[in-house]
Design a protein around this motif. Structure first.
Motif, PDB file in Angstrom:
ATOM      1  N   THR A  17       3.902   0.030  -9.533  1.00 16.75           N
ATOM      2  CA  THR A  17       2.994   0.075 -10.668  1.00 16.75           C
ATOM      3  C   THR A  17       3.652   0.680 -11.886  1.00 16.75           C
ATOM      4  OG1 THR A  17       2.135   2.200  -9.931  1.00 16.75           O
ATOM      5  CG2 THR A  17       0.967   0.236  -9.202  1.00 16.75           C
ATOM      6  N   GLY A  18       4.909   1.144 -11.758  1.00 16.32           N
ATOM      7  CA  GLY A  18       5.668   1.652 -12.896  1.00 16.32           C
ATOM      8  C   GLY A  18       5.453   3.135 -13.103  1.00 16.32           C
ATOM      9  N   GLY A  19       6.284   3.738 -13.959  1.00 15.84           N
ATOM     10  CA  GLY A  19       6.173   5.148 -14.286  1.00 15.84           C
ATOM     11  C   GLY A  19       6.352   6.016 -13.063  1.00 15.84           C
ATOM     12  N   SER A  20       5.594   7.109 -13.008  1.00 11.85           N
ATOM     13  CA  SER A  20       5.701   8.056 -11.897  1.00 11.85           C
ATOM     14  C   SER A  20       4.631   7.835 -10.849  1.00 11.85           C
ATOM     15  CB  SER A  20       5.604   9.491 -12.457  1.00 11.85           C
ATOM     16  OG  SER A  20       4.356   9.670 -13.101  1.00 11.85           O
ATOM     17  N   GLN A  21       3.864   6.749 -10.980  1.00  8.34           N
ATOM     18  CA  GLN A  21       2.806   6.483 -10.023  1.00  8.34           C
ATOM     19  C   GLN A  21       3.405   6.188  -8.657  1.00  8.34           C
ATOM     20  OE1 GLN A  21       0.455   3.322 -11.591  1.00  8.34           O
ATOM     21  NE2 GLN A  21      -0.612   4.621 -13.033  1.00  8.34           N
ATOM     22  N   LYS A  22       2.636   6.494  -7.622  1.00  6.02           N
ATOM     23  CA  LYS A  22       3.065   6.260  -6.257  1.00  6.02           C
ATOM     24  C   LYS A  22       3.220   4.759  -6.016  1.00  6.02           C
ATOM     25  CE  LYS A  22       1.690   7.092  -1.473  1.00  6.02           C
ATOM     26  NZ  LYS A  22       0.633   7.642  -0.600  1.00  6.02           N
ATOM     27  N   ARG A  23       4.291   4.390  -5.347  1.00  2.78           N
ATOM     28  CA  ARG A  23       4.544   2.991  -5.024  1.00  2.78           C
ATOM     29  C   ARG A  23       3.463   2.485  -4.072  1.00  2.78           C
ATOM     30  NH1 ARG A  23       9.273  -0.215  -4.734  1.00  2.78           N
ATOM     31  NH2 ARG A  23       9.201  -1.797  -3.105  1.00  2.78           N
ATOM     32  N   VAL A  24       2.880   1.347  -4.414  1.00  2.00           N
ATOM     33  CA  VAL A  24       1.853   0.735  -3.585  1.00  2.00           C
ATOM     34  C   VAL A  24       2.479  -0.435  -2.845  1.00  2.00           C
ATOM     35  CG1 VAL A  24      -0.375  -0.414  -3.559  1.00  2.00           C
ATOM     36  CG2 VAL A  24       0.066   1.397  -5.224  1.00  2.00           C
ATOM     37  N   ASN A  25       2.406  -0.408  -1.528  1.00  2.00           N
ATOM     38  CA  ASN A  25       2.990  -1.497  -0.751  1.00  2.00           C
ATOM     39  C   ASN A  25       1.902  -2.340  -0.100  1.00  2.00           C
ATOM     40  OD1 ASN A  25       2.132  -0.046   1.533  1.00  2.00           O
ATOM     41  ND2 ASN A  25       4.123   1.000   1.724  1.00  2.00           N
ATOM     42  N   LEU A  26       2.330  -3.389   0.562  1.00  3.90           N
ATOM     43  CA  LEU A  26       1.383  -4.338   1.149  1.00  3.90           C
ATOM     44  C   LEU A  26       0.580  -3.696   2.269  1.00  3.90           C
ATOM     45  CD1 LEU A  26       0.352  -7.222   0.989  1.00  3.90           C
ATOM     46  CD2 LEU A  26       2.151  -7.903   2.594  1.00  3.90           C
ATOM     47  N   GLN A  27       1.187  -2.735   2.997  1.00  2.17           N
ATOM     48  CA  GLN A  27       0.465  -2.052   4.065  1.00  2.17           C
ATOM     49  C   GLN A  27      -0.721  -1.283   3.499  1.00  2.17           C
ATOM     50  OE1 GLN A  27       0.955  -2.317   7.405  1.00  2.17           O
ATOM     51  NE2 GLN A  27      -0.920  -1.097   7.587  1.00  2.17           N
ATOM     52  N   SER A  28      -0.514  -0.675   2.326  1.00  3.68           N
ATOM     53  CA  SER A  28      -1.609   0.064   1.681  1.00  3.68           C
ATOM     54  C   SER A  28      -2.752  -0.875   1.328  1.00  3.68           C
ATOM     55  CB  SER A  28      -1.095   0.763   0.425  1.00  3.68           C
ATOM     56  OG  SER A  28      -0.023   1.612   0.712  1.00  3.68           O
ATOM     57  N   VAL A  29      -2.412  -2.045   0.830  1.00  5.44           N
ATOM     58  CA  VAL A  29      -3.433  -3.040   0.477  1.00  5.44           C
ATOM     59  C   VAL A  29      -4.194  -3.469   1.720  1.00  5.44           C
ATOM     60  CG1 VAL A  29      -3.783  -5.395  -0.372  1.00  5.44           C
ATOM     61  CG2 VAL A  29      -2.180  -3.872  -1.541  1.00  5.44           C
ATOM     62  N   ALA A  30      -3.464  -3.732   2.819  1.00  2.00           N
ATOM     63  CA  ALA A  30      -4.101  -4.173   4.060  1.00  2.00           C
ATOM     64  C   ALA A  30      -5.078  -3.112   4.572  1.00  2.00           C
ATOM     65  CB  ALA A  30      -3.024  -4.464   5.105  1.00  2.00           C
ATOM     66  N   GLU A  31      -4.665  -1.836   4.534  1.00  2.28           N
ATOM     67  CA  GLU A  31      -5.544  -0.765   5.001  1.00  2.28           C
ATOM     68  C   GLU A  31      -6.784  -0.644   4.126  1.00  2.28           C
ATOM     69  OE1 GLU A  31      -2.999   2.612   5.027  1.00  2.28           O
ATOM     70  OE2 GLU A  31      -1.853   1.948   6.788  1.00  2.28           O
ATOM     71  N   GLU A  32      -6.600  -0.773   2.808  1.00  2.00           N
ATOM     72  CA  GLU A  32      -7.742  -0.699   1.892  1.00  2.00           C
ATOM     73  C   GLU A  32      -8.738  -1.827   2.147  1.00  2.00           C
ATOM     74  OE1 GLU A  32     -10.262   0.524  -1.107  1.00  2.00           O
ATOM     75  OE2 GLU A  32      -8.517   1.613  -0.341  1.00  2.00           O
ATOM     76  N   ALA A  33      -8.223  -3.021   2.481  1.00  2.00           N
ATOM     77  CA  ALA A  33      -9.081  -4.196   2.701  1.00  2.00           C
ATOM     78  C   ALA A  33      -9.604  -4.277   4.123  1.00  2.00           C
ATOM     79  CB  ALA A  33      -8.303  -5.466   2.363  1.00  2.00           C
ATOM     80  N   GLY A  34      -9.062  -3.447   5.008  1.00  2.00           N
ATOM     81  CA  GLY A  34      -9.499  -3.475   6.396  1.00  2.00           C
ATOM     82  C   GLY A  34      -8.999  -4.674   7.164  1.00  2.00           C
ATOM     83  N   VAL A  35      -7.770  -5.106   6.856  1.00  2.00           N
ATOM     84  CA  VAL A  35      -7.167  -6.246   7.550  1.00  2.00           C
ATOM     85  C   VAL A  35      -5.757  -5.851   7.980  1.00  2.00           C
ATOM     86  CG1 VAL A  35      -8.487  -7.926   6.206  1.00  2.00           C
ATOM     87  CG2 VAL A  35      -6.203  -7.250   5.431  1.00  2.00           C
ATOM     88  N   SER A  36      -5.124  -6.730   8.761  1.00  2.00           N
ATOM     89  CA  SER A  36      -3.741  -6.482   9.157  1.00  2.00           C
ATOM     90  C   SER A  36      -2.792  -6.797   8.005  1.00  2.00           C
ATOM     91  CB  SER A  36      -3.375  -7.342  10.369  1.00  2.00           C
ATOM     92  OG  SER A  36      -3.332  -8.707   9.996  1.00  2.00           O
ATOM     93  N   ARG A  37      -1.583  -6.254   8.081  1.00  2.00           N
ATOM     94  CA  ARG A  37      -0.583  -6.558   7.050  1.00  2.00           C
ATOM     95  C   ARG A  37      -0.263  -8.046   7.040  1.00  2.00           C
ATOM     96  NH1 ARG A  37       4.562  -7.308   5.670  1.00  2.00           N
ATOM     97  NH2 ARG A  37       5.482  -6.070   3.973  1.00  2.00           N
ATOM     98  N   ALA A  38      -0.260  -8.670   8.224  1.00  2.00           N
ATOM     99  CA  ALA A  38       0.032 -10.108   8.316  1.00  2.00           C
ATOM    100  C   ALA A  38      -1.032 -10.926   7.590  1.00  2.00           C
ATOM    101  CB  ALA A  38       0.117 -10.529   9.782  1.00  2.00           C
ATOM    102  N   THR A  39      -2.296 -10.519   7.705  1.00  2.00           N
ATOM    103  CA  THR A  39      -3.373 -11.238   7.021  1.00  2.00           C
ATOM    104  C   THR A  39      -3.252 -11.084   5.510  1.00  2.00           C
ATOM    105  OG1 THR A  39      -4.881 -10.976   8.891  1.00  2.00           O
ATOM    106  CG2 THR A  39      -5.874 -11.404   6.740  1.00  2.00           C
ATOM    107  N   ALA A  40      -2.927  -9.862   5.063  1.00  2.00           N
ATOM    108  CA  ALA A  40      -2.728  -9.643   3.632  1.00  2.00           C
ATOM    109  C   ALA A  40      -1.586 -10.493   3.097  1.00  2.00           C
ATOM    110  CB  ALA A  40      -2.451  -8.165   3.363  1.00  2.00           C
ATOM    111  N   SER A  41      -0.548 -10.637   3.911  1.00  2.00           N
ATOM    112  CA  SER A  41       0.586 -11.479   3.516  1.00  2.00           C
ATOM    113  C   SER A  41       0.180 -12.940   3.387  1.00  2.00           C
ATOM    114  CB  SER A  41       1.718 -11.336   4.538  1.00  2.00           C
ATOM    115  OG  SER A  41       2.808 -12.171   4.208  1.00  2.00           O
TER     116      SER A  41
END
Length: 341
Positions: A3-27
């Motif tokens: 996300t740029g700057g000093s913000q924490k890097r957001v990866n696909l695993q984080s997105v999957a956990e937020e959405a309540g799905v597996s990383r493979a499904t998010a992919s």
């Protein structure tokens, strides 16, 4: 994917956990797979937006050995006609997740080739090209050296080589002549007739073919400078002759609208005193006075077909070349005398 700057890097695993799905499904959602339900896709996209996740499409395309970009080489990007062509191209590419990179040859063959090589350097997956005036079959051999699939659009440099999509120029002009003849017009001129590329040649072929069929005079082809809308060539001297033309089919709507303005300024009413037909069905044709009869060339439809054909060619590069003509119609309005009773 940062996300740029000093913000924490957001990866696909984080997105999957937020959405309540597996990383493979998010992919699968990122790859626009049809295996994912609409509801799941909606949750994953919402999670991406909430967390500020940015998909690194460049890395994904690199893995696929494609960039998801197409080069579009046009000869006059200022023309409203080409704007409509781009609408059709864009409709197909947006649905396919592709970005078009537009360049302008400005009717210059050397600039055209430089632009093509620059697009190749940017890694485009293919080309849609409207050849500049003066292009010949050398253009196709040079494009083939780049290794890029391509589709010629609106104009072609060979009647057989390479893929091509364009209007049925000859058929449209034939329709216009036949309509004028049915309205009693017997001495029809073609204004803007100059065989500078395939589109112009095909218009004139349709014009001459129709005149021969109706046994009319076929030598009233009047070259003009299409960039100078006040250039009517020899038409004005012909109008002052003992046997003046009684109708004109114009190369395009802009020429036709300019001609109607000249007729009105001289006290002649287009459609009553002299019939005028344009081509391309620009928006101005329906709002002019009188409203302009025009040959519909459907640039949006041409753009759609060219984009689809190029996507097919990228998938199947060894398939036989195709020629697609988008058939048009005559949009009858007041400038040619109106419809038949």
């Amino acid at each position: 994917m940062s996300t740029g700057g000093s913000q924490k890097r957001v990866n696909l695993q984080s997105v999957a956990e937020e959405a309540g799905v597996s990383r493979a499904t998010a992919s699968l959602v990122l790859r626009e797979s049809p295996l994912v339900s609409a509801e799941t896709r909606k949750r994953v996209i919402a999670a991406m937006h909430k967390l500020g996740y940015i998909y690194n499409r460049g890395a994904a395309n690199l893995r696929r050995q494609r960039t998801g970009t197409i080069g579009v080489v046009l000869c006059n990007i200022g023309s409203p006609f080409y704007s409509k062509l781009l609408i059709g191209i864009d409709e197909v590419f947006v649905d396919a997740g592709i970005v078009a990179l537009l360049v302008n040859s400005a009717e210059n063959t050397e600039r055209q080739m430089r632009q093509i090589w620059r697009l190749r350097e940017h890694g485009v997956d293919g080309l849609i090209i409207c050849p500049a005036v003066g292009s010949d079959e050398t253009l196709l051999s040079e494009i083939e050296k780049t290794g890029l699939p391509y589709v010629q659009v609106l104009r072609h440099v060979s009647p057989t080589a390479g893929d091509y999509v364009g209007p049925d120029y000859a058929g449209g002009t034939d329709l216009a002549v036949s309509h004028l003849v049915r309205h009693g017009r017997r001495k029809i001129a073609f204004l803007g007739g100059d065989r500078v590329h395939s589109a112009a040649c095909e218009r004139l072929e349709g014009f001459q073919r129709a005149l021969r069929r109706h046994r009319l005079e076929s030598d009233l082809i009047i070259p003009t400078d299409l960039d100078n809308l006040s250039d009517f060539g020899s038409l004005e001297s012909l109008m002052a002759s003992a046997s003046p033309p009684d109708a004109a089919i114009c190369y395009n709507d802009m020429v036709a609208l300019s001609l109607m303005g000249r007729l009105l300024s001289e006290g002649e009413l287009p459609g009553r005193d002299f019939a005028v037909i344009g081509a391309d069905n620009l928006p101005q044709a329906a709002t002019s006075f009188p409203t302009l009869t025009t040959i519909v060339t459907d640039p949006v439809g041409v753009g759609r077909n060219a984009a689809r054909l190029l996507l097919d060619r990228i998938t199947e590069p060894r398939a036989s070349s195709m020629r697609i003509l988008v058939s048009g119609q005559l949009m009858v309005r007041e400038s040619c005398g109106g419809p038949l009773p």
